[in-house]
Design a protein around this motif. Structure first.
Motif, PDB file in Angstrom:
ATOM      1  N   LYS A  67      13.083   9.788  -5.540  1.00 14.20           N
ATOM      2  CA  LYS A  67      11.757   8.937  -4.880  1.00 14.20           C
ATOM      3  C   LYS A  67      12.684   8.334  -3.635  1.00 14.20           C
ATOM      4  O   LYS A  67      11.795   7.958  -2.584  1.00 14.20           O
ATOM      5  N   GLU A  70      13.079  10.775  -0.818  1.00 11.92           N
ATOM      6  CA  GLU A  70      11.717  10.829  -0.342  1.00 11.92           C
ATOM      7  C   GLU A  70      11.255   9.635   0.747  1.00 11.92           C
ATOM      8  O   GLU A  70      10.728  10.134   1.682  1.00 11.92           O
ATOM      9  N   ALA A  71      11.645   8.619   0.331  1.00 14.12           N
ATOM     10  CA  ALA A  71      11.310   7.622   1.321  1.00 14.12           C
ATOM     11  C   ALA A  71      11.931   7.149   2.484  1.00 14.12           C
ATOM     12  O   ALA A  71      11.667   6.765   3.570  1.00 14.12           O
ATOM     13  N   ARG A 135      10.315  20.073   2.150  1.00 13.52           N
ATOM     14  CA  ARG A 135      10.445  18.617   2.469  1.00 13.52           C
ATOM     15  C   ARG A 135       9.372  17.894   1.796  1.00 13.52           C
ATOM     16  O   ARG A 135       8.178  18.346   1.944  1.00 13.52           O
ATOM     17  N   PRO A 136       9.611  16.878   1.179  1.00 17.38           N
ATOM     18  CA  PRO A 136       8.248  16.027   0.553  1.00 17.38           C
ATOM     19  C   PRO A 136       7.215  15.796   1.629  1.00 17.38           C
ATOM     20  O   PRO A 136       7.241  15.623   2.701  1.00 17.38           O
ATOM     21  N   SER A 137       6.059  16.096   1.096  1.00 15.09           N
ATOM     22  CA  SER A 137       4.796  15.768   1.855  1.00 15.09           C
ATOM     23  C   SER A 137       4.298  14.253   1.866  1.00 15.09           C
ATOM     24  O   SER A 137       3.412  13.863   2.736  1.00 15.09           O
ATOM     25  N   GLU A 138       4.606  13.738   0.704  1.00 15.36           N
ATOM     26  CA  GLU A 138       4.355  12.107   1.086  1.00 15.36           C
ATOM     27  C   GLU A 138       5.686  11.123   0.986  1.00 15.36           C
ATOM     28  O   GLU A 138       6.514  11.674   0.326  1.00 15.36           O
ATOM     29  N   ARG A 139       5.443  10.007   1.418  1.00 21.69           N
ATOM     30  CA  ARG A 139       6.548   9.097   1.370  1.00 21.69           C
ATOM     31  C   ARG A 139       6.499   8.045   0.754  1.00 21.69           C
ATOM     32  O   ARG A 139       5.401   7.228   0.814  1.00 21.69           O
ATOM     33  N   PRO A 140       7.046   7.788  -0.437  1.00 22.19           N
ATOM     34  CA  PRO A 140       7.020   6.533  -1.294  1.00 22.19           C
ATOM     35  C   PRO A 140       7.418   5.409  -0.824  1.00 22.19           C
ATOM     36  O   PRO A 140       8.112   5.320   0.320  1.00 22.19           O
ATOM     37  N   ASP A 141       6.653   4.262  -1.255  1.00 21.24           N
ATOM     38  CA  ASP A 141       6.933   2.796  -0.710  1.00 21.24           C
ATOM     39  C   ASP A 141       8.141   2.485  -1.567  1.00 21.24           C
ATOM     40  O   ASP A 141       7.916   2.092  -2.827  1.00 21.24           O
ATOM     41  N   ASP A 145       6.953   1.014  -4.771  1.00 17.87           N
ATOM     42  CA  ASP A 145       6.833   2.246  -5.701  1.00 17.87           C
ATOM     43  C   ASP A 145       8.191   2.427  -6.644  1.00 17.87           C
ATOM     44  O   ASP A 145       8.126   2.669  -7.742  1.00 17.87           O
TER      45      ASP A 145
END
Length: 208
Positions: A67, A70-71, A135-141, A145
């Motif tokens: 995570k 990803e962020a 690559r991840p499609s979403e970026r966690p906060d 998060d």
């Protein structure tokens, strides 16, 4: 005498190998292992030995490294952040002192956890750079998060460091128990090569 010592050392190493191999075979065929699905978090139950809970928590922290990657990936946020890392280690030293355990040993353990997290981040960065389609499609906060979970894990690790302070003395028994815990956790969590490498980094200070 030297030959006798070498033979005794060989027997101890053989005993460790046999014990770990037997453990692997038992875990692979166990219902607990079969129930774990790929991509899942490390189960908290069915841990092996006194170092099982500590190893399991270390894996939970390692998996959060995904995570973090990803962020940060594709942003200006660096993998290495010495200032923030120093703040984290200072906080750990204070928590360890309040818990009545060795702050220096606790800081060494957490420094290894930070390095393990970086192993994951660097590995995923390399993968995503080479294979953009992964690559991840979403970026966690990170703030909302990820870091609250890391803070909770920090508290749990301090508790386990206190619970295992006698177990973690540099003895052959500690190393055997650590191998058992590491192998069982790898199997139950179905860690890939990258996360197994991170776990090895994370557990290096356990029996020292």
């Amino acid at each position: 005498m030297k030959h006798h010592q070498n033979f005794a050392g060989h027997r101890r190493r053989s005993a460790v190998t046999i014990a770990v191999t037997a453990l692997a075979a038992a875990l692979i065929s166990s219902p607990a292992h079969a129930a774990v699905h790929s991509g899942g978090a490390t189960p908290k139950g069915n841990v092996v030995g006194p170092l099982g809970p500590l190893t399991s928590i270390a894996v939970q922290r390692i998996l959060l490294g995904d995570k973090v990657a990803e962020a940060k990936f594709g942003t200006d946020s660096p993998i290495d952040d010495p200032a923030r890392e120093q703040q984290e280690l200072q906080a750990v030293a204070a928590m360890a002192a309040n818990a009545g355990i060795d702050p220096d040993a606790s800081v060494r353990f957490f420094d290894a956890q930070i390095e393990a997290n970086k192993v994951v981040q660097r590995g995923l960065y390399a993968l995503w750079t080479k294979h953009p389609e992964l690559r991840p499609s979403e970026r966690p906060d990170l703030t909302k998060d990820v870091r609250p979970k890391l803070d909770q894990i920090t508290t749990e690790i301090i508790e386990q460091l206190k619970a295992t302070r006698d177990t973690r003395k540099p003895t052959a028994t500690c190393h055997l128990q650590l191998l058992q815990a590491q192998l069982s956790t790898e199997l139950r969590a179905r860690l890939d090569a990258l996360h197994r490498r991170a776990l090895k980094t994370a557990l290096q200070p356990v029996c020292t």
